[in-house]
Design an enzyme around this catalytic site. Structure first.
Site, PDB file in Angstrom:
ATOM      1  N   GLY A 145       0.826  -1.188   0.000  1.00 21.23           N
ATOM      2  CA  GLY A 145       0.000   0.000   0.000  1.00 21.23           C
ATOM      3  C   GLY A 145       0.869   1.249   0.000  1.00 21.23           C
ATOM      4  O   GLY A 145       2.094   1.179   0.096  1.00 21.23           O
TER       5      GLY A 145
ATOM      6  N   CYS B  50       5.470   9.734  -0.472  1.00 22.84           N
ATOM      7  CA  CYS B  50       4.232   9.199   0.116  1.00 22.84           C
ATOM      8  C   CYS B  50       3.012  10.026  -0.263  1.00 22.84           C
ATOM      9  O   CYS B  50       1.968   9.949   0.395  1.00 22.84           O
ATOM     10  CB  CYS B  50       4.351   9.087   1.638  1.00 22.84           C
ATOM     11  SG  CYS B  50       5.735   8.075   2.183  1.00 22.84           S
TER      12      CYS B  50
ATOM     13  N   HIS C 195      14.381   4.699  -1.818  1.00 23.12           N
ATOM     14  CA  HIS C 195      15.329   3.969  -0.984  1.00 23.12           C
ATOM     15  C   HIS C 195      16.738   4.267  -1.474  1.00 23.12           C
ATOM     16  O   HIS C 195      16.978   4.409  -2.688  1.00 23.12           O
ATOM     17  CB  HIS C 195      15.090   2.460  -1.064  1.00 23.12           C
ATOM     18  CG  HIS C 195      13.718   2.040  -0.653  1.00 23.12           C
ATOM     19  ND1 HIS C 195      13.171   2.359   0.571  1.00 23.12           N
ATOM     20  CD2 HIS C 195      12.770   1.312  -1.300  1.00 23.12           C
ATOM     21  CE1 HIS C 195      11.959   1.846   0.664  1.00 23.12           C
ATOM     22  NE2 HIS C 195      11.690   1.213  -0.467  1.00 23.12           N
TER      23      HIS C 195
ATOM     24  N   THR D 230       7.880   6.099  -2.871  1.00 25.45           N
ATOM     25  CA  THR D 230       8.933   6.395  -1.908  1.00 25.45           C
ATOM     26  C   THR D 230      10.278   6.127  -2.553  1.00 25.45           C
ATOM     27  O   THR D 230      10.372   5.637  -3.682  1.00 25.45           O
ATOM     28  CB  THR D 230       8.764   5.604  -0.596  1.00 25.45           C
ATOM     29  OG1 THR D 230       9.601   6.172   0.407  1.00 25.45           O
ATOM     30  CG2 THR D 230       9.117   4.138  -0.779  1.00 25.45           C
TER      31      THR D 230
ATOM     32  N   ILE E  21       6.176   3.786   6.020  1.00 26.73           N
ATOM     33  CA  ILE E  21       5.709   2.416   6.195  1.00 26.73           C
ATOM     34  C   ILE E  21       4.719   2.077   5.096  1.00 26.73           C
ATOM     35  O   ILE E  21       3.805   2.860   4.796  1.00 26.73           O
ATOM     36  CB  ILE E  21       5.043   2.233   7.572  1.00 26.73           C
ATOM     37  CG1 ILE E  21       6.073   2.437   8.688  1.00 26.73           C
ATOM     38  CG2 ILE E  21       4.390   0.854   7.698  1.00 26.73           C
ATOM     39  CD1 ILE E  21       5.485   2.452  10.086  1.00 26.73           C
TER      40      ILE E  21
END
Length: 238
Positions: free
Chosen positions: A91, A188, A97, A95, A158
């Site tokens: 979900g 996000c 990384h 984002t 998250i």
């Protein structure tokens, strides 16, 4: 290519906590870690009694989109070949990384914990909040949003996927990354709150120390017995 070996670890009759195998790895390409997660989830669908897993990794620079993420939150052409971009089954929105960010992928069977996705999300937030507290830094939750903020800056994102109560994907904790890559997206999908890192509040932060603190906080929050193992051979050789 990937395999689950947690079923062969001998039981500890003195420990009544559920065991969680921890793979505390270095940089791994996102595509490898994603396939590894899928393999571990599939193994637990076949045998729900397998030990739980926490993969704690870093990734080379990569962008990921949640299952329903909007491409409108990208500030670059998604067809560019010089940018790694994946749409995955978690979900949440887009984002980023990169090295210096610790990514945790818990593979848990929530039937042994609580079959409640909101509870699970709050537990993941709690792991990060506990680690921040080790440095005297207050981690906040914001109403209606998922993640952890420090002084208005989002330091942990998250995004999860749960199937048959088995979890995958997880959290991304900005310890000491180069945050420049976040400028190419609306992180996000939140345009009015900046992204931050623990290093902005604790300049001399040591990544190996934070790794161990995450493992300890995860064990305390989920009440598991962490067992650290080396990475599976196909991953460690790549």
């Amino acid at each position: 290519m990937f395999y689950s070996i947690s079923s062969v670890i001998p039981s500890n009759p003195l420990c009544h906590r559920r065991r969680c195998v921890v793979y505390n790895g270095e940089q791994i390409r996102y595509s490898q870690a994603w396939a590894w997660q899928q393999s571990e989830v599939a193994a637990r669908r076949e045998n729900p009694e397998l030990d739980d897993v926490l993969m704690l990794l870093e990734h080379p620079p990569v962008y990921t989109l949640g299952k329903g993420s909007s491409l409108g939150f990208l500030k670059f052409d998604p067809n560019r070949r010089d940018v790694e971009l994946y749409r995955v089954e978690r979900g949440g929105e887009v984002t980023y990384h990169c090295p210096g960010q610790l990514v945790g992928y818990p593979i848990l069977n929530l039937q042994y914990y609580r079959k409640d996705l909101h509870w699970y999300l709050r537990q993941l937030e709690e792991v990060i909040i506990k680690v921040l507290a080790e440095y005297g830094v207050r981690g906040d939750r914001l109403p209606g949003l998922t993640g952890v903020w420090v002084e208005g800056r989002k330091v942990a994102a998250i995004g999860i996927k749960v199937s048959r109560w088995i979890t995958m994907h997880g959290f991304a904790f900005n310890v000491c990354p180069d945050l420049e890559g976040f400028q190419r997206i609306v992180p996000c999908g939140i345009s009015d709150k900046p992204v931050g890192s623990l290093a902005q509040f604790v300049p001399d932060i040591q990544l190996p120390t934070v790794r161990q603190q995450i493992i300890a906080a995860f064990a305390a929050t989920f009440e598991v017995n962490p067992i650290e193992l080396e990475l599976p051979q196909p991953l460690s050789e790549s």
